[in-house]
Design a protein around this motif. Sequence first.
Motif, PDB file in Angstrom:
ATOM      1  N   ALA A   1     -13.369   5.782 -10.086  1.00 41.40           N
ATOM      2  CA  ALA A   1     -14.310   6.797 -10.574  1.00 41.40           C
ATOM      3  C   ALA A   1     -15.769   6.495 -10.232  1.00 41.40           C
ATOM      4  O   ALA A   1     -16.457   7.359  -9.662  1.00 41.40           O
ATOM      5  N   PRO A   2     -16.315   5.318 -10.536  1.00 38.96           N
ATOM      6  CA  PRO A   2     -17.742   5.101 -10.232  1.00 38.96           C
ATOM      7  C   PRO A   2     -18.035   5.079  -8.740  1.00 38.96           C
ATOM      8  O   PRO A   2     -19.110   5.512  -8.312  1.00 38.96           O
ATOM      9  N   ARG A   3     -17.076   4.611  -7.937  1.00 39.08           N
ATOM     10  CA  ARG A   3     -17.300   4.588  -6.484  1.00 39.08           C
ATOM     11  C   ARG A   3     -17.279   6.006  -5.913  1.00 39.08           C
ATOM     12  O   ARG A   3     -18.089   6.353  -5.062  1.00 39.08           O
ATOM     13  N   LEU A   4     -16.349   6.810  -6.414  1.00 35.66           N
ATOM     14  CA  LEU A   4     -16.296   8.196  -5.961  1.00 35.66           C
ATOM     15  C   LEU A   4     -17.544   8.955  -6.410  1.00 35.66           C
ATOM     16  O   LEU A   4     -18.061   9.814  -5.684  1.00 35.66           O
ATOM     17  N   ALA A   5     -18.049   8.630  -7.598  1.00 39.46           N
ATOM     18  CA  ALA A   5     -19.254   9.294  -8.106  1.00 39.46           C
ATOM     19  C   ALA A   5     -20.462   9.002  -7.214  1.00 39.46           C
ATOM     20  O   ALA A   5     -21.306   9.873  -6.995  1.00 39.46           O
ATOM     21  N   ARG A   6     -20.536   7.780  -6.689  1.00 38.25           N
ATOM     22  CA  ARG A   6     -21.661   7.442  -5.819  1.00 38.25           C
ATOM     23  C   ARG A   6     -21.603   8.229  -4.506  1.00 38.25           C
ATOM     24  O   ARG A   6     -22.623   8.674  -3.984  1.00 38.25           O
ATOM     25  N   VAL A   7     -20.388   8.389  -3.971  1.00 35.96           N
ATOM     26  CA  VAL A   7     -20.254   9.194  -2.758  1.00 35.96           C
ATOM     27  C   VAL A   7     -20.563  10.671  -3.068  1.00 35.96           C
ATOM     28  O   VAL A   7     -21.205  11.366  -2.280  1.00 35.96           O
ATOM     29  N   ALA A   8     -20.104  11.139  -4.226  1.00 35.74           N
ATOM     30  CA  ALA A   8     -20.380  12.522  -4.615  1.00 35.74           C
ATOM     31  C   ALA A   8     -21.884  12.758  -4.733  1.00 35.74           C
ATOM     32  O   ALA A   8     -22.382  13.842  -4.386  1.00 35.74           O
ATOM     33  N   ALA A   9     -22.620  11.755  -5.208  1.00 36.17           N
ATOM     34  CA  ALA A   9     -24.069  11.893  -5.332  1.00 36.17           C
ATOM     35  C   ALA A   9     -24.704  12.131  -3.968  1.00 36.17           C
ATOM     36  O   ALA A   9     -25.629  12.942  -3.821  1.00 36.17           O
ATOM     37  N   VAL A  10     -24.202  11.430  -2.955  1.00 39.62           N
ATOM     38  CA  VAL A  10     -24.716  11.631  -1.601  1.00 39.62           C
ATOM     39  C   VAL A  10     -24.384  13.043  -1.118  1.00 39.62           C
ATOM     40  O   VAL A  10     -25.230  13.739  -0.556  1.00 39.62           O
ATOM     41  N   ALA A  11     -23.141  13.478  -1.362  1.00 40.94           N
ATOM     42  CA  ALA A  11     -22.735  14.816  -0.931  1.00 40.94           C
ATOM     43  C   ALA A  11     -23.565  15.896  -1.617  1.00 40.94           C
ATOM     44  O   ALA A  11     -23.982  16.879  -0.987  1.00 40.94           O
ATOM     45  N   VAL A  12     -23.818  15.725  -2.909  1.00 37.46           N
ATOM     46  CA  VAL A  12     -24.627  16.706  -3.640  1.00 37.46           C
ATOM     47  C   VAL A  12     -26.055  16.707  -3.110  1.00 37.46           C
ATOM     48  O   VAL A  12     -26.662  17.759  -2.887  1.00 37.46           O
TER      49      VAL A  12
END
Length: 506
Positions: free
Chosen positions: A232-243
């Motif tokens: 979850a936290p690793r995916l959230a960091r990638v999602a932050a870049v995508a957003v």
Amino acid sequence: MLTIAEFLALPAVRDAAPEEAVAPASPETSVRWVHSSEIYEIGPLLSAGDLLLTTGLGLAGVDAGARRHWVRELAGRGVAAVAVELGRSLPDLPGELLDEARRRGLPLYVLRQVVPFIRVCREANAVILDADARRIRMVDAVLADVHAALAAGGGTPGLVTAAAAVTGGPVALVTRSGRVVAAAGVRDERATDRLLRRPAAAAPVRVWDVDWGAVALGAGSATDSAGLDLLAPRLARVAAVAVGQSGAGSAGDPAAALLADLLTDTVPGTRELLLRAGLADFHPAPGAAVVGLAASAPDPRPVLAGWARAAHGEGLELLAGRVRGEALGLVAVPGSPDRTDPVGWLTGLLPATGTVTTVGPAVPLAEAGHSLRQAHAALPTATLLGCGTVPTRELTLPQLFAGLDDRALRRLVEDALAPLTAWDAATGSDLVHTLAVHLRAGGSRTRTAAALHVHRQSLYQRLARIETLLGRPVDDPASHEQLVVATTAAQLLHARDRSDGRPRGR
């Protein structure tokens, strides 16, 4: 991780003939690591989820109170369980040890046969490490597929789809207010709602120090809860870049950038709007009505500050900024019994700043651009008429007539109101204005008198004079539309004369 039930099933542990003295709350309780130690002061060195193997050598030479303290310390650390090998150090399990373990809810096992603890630790920790390695490989696989999806232009939908495909469970990306930007692995909205209410794992998504939203992961066939917690936290960091790369430009002023694009209708869809609204720290609750605002002022800053104070005072979400020298904004108005008319309620809430402010229609968030454009398009007409804070719905006819020249407007007035304009010109009265106010008040004499600041008897006399001159009742439905059109045209003509500095004429 290894569960207590799985630990007891290991060959080395079975060979030690374990007996349950104090049962765990659940046999699925996780074991983070297995240690062996004989020192009395081992408690501070352990962590939550650890399992301790001991022969009790460190307990043999202490009294009952010290043994109870030893149990309390282990329970306070959140130790998963203790397994005591009976033998030379402790021929039998001390009663105070058993009693305190029961009191503290510390799972306790007795090992009846001698098995080298190194063998138990090797078997147990090898299983734990192997499970951790599988989870790490799963996380690596998810992130590899997610990066590939983003590189291929999949955006946030590609991100959640790739994650759901590897984990075998549902994945959603949501804004801080709970609006779903992208989801995969869910059958319908109800399944999505269940995921958001009770995710197996979740992590916040922060972009440019803004608490934008979160990723939510559901139980999957290809991993366990520990794996999802790791992902979850690793995916959230990638999602932050995508957003952050969603087309919002830079971290400079995402609010003004979004408002400018909404004004030109260049935000491609609801998903992009949700992404960028979150970056601008605008999080309307699901179901809230969104209302566009526009104001023209020499300095928009006081207007924006007034909007912010009004929104903060009512706990409303506000997105506002300076665009092309004008103040633009969106306000989210949650549903409430006293807000059945969000536009009227908001119009009354906004401060009187001495500037013209237009309030667009109440729409869902997906149509926020429409409300903003309506408010902005109405500004020139509202400014010409000298309005204060006015809903665009009250400017429908003036906006439609704004394209007509003075000659066409005067024809509309004269066809319907010639006797009144002649009387006003001859006597200096203002019967046309009185009629306009009366029509806008829905024919209510009480509201008309209040709007004109006159006594009701004076109003009755004016209305009687109007009806005499027109030769028909002012409330006659057959002539209502013509009178509304004509008084609106008269209002525009008067505003144009005032704007041009011309004397008011027929």
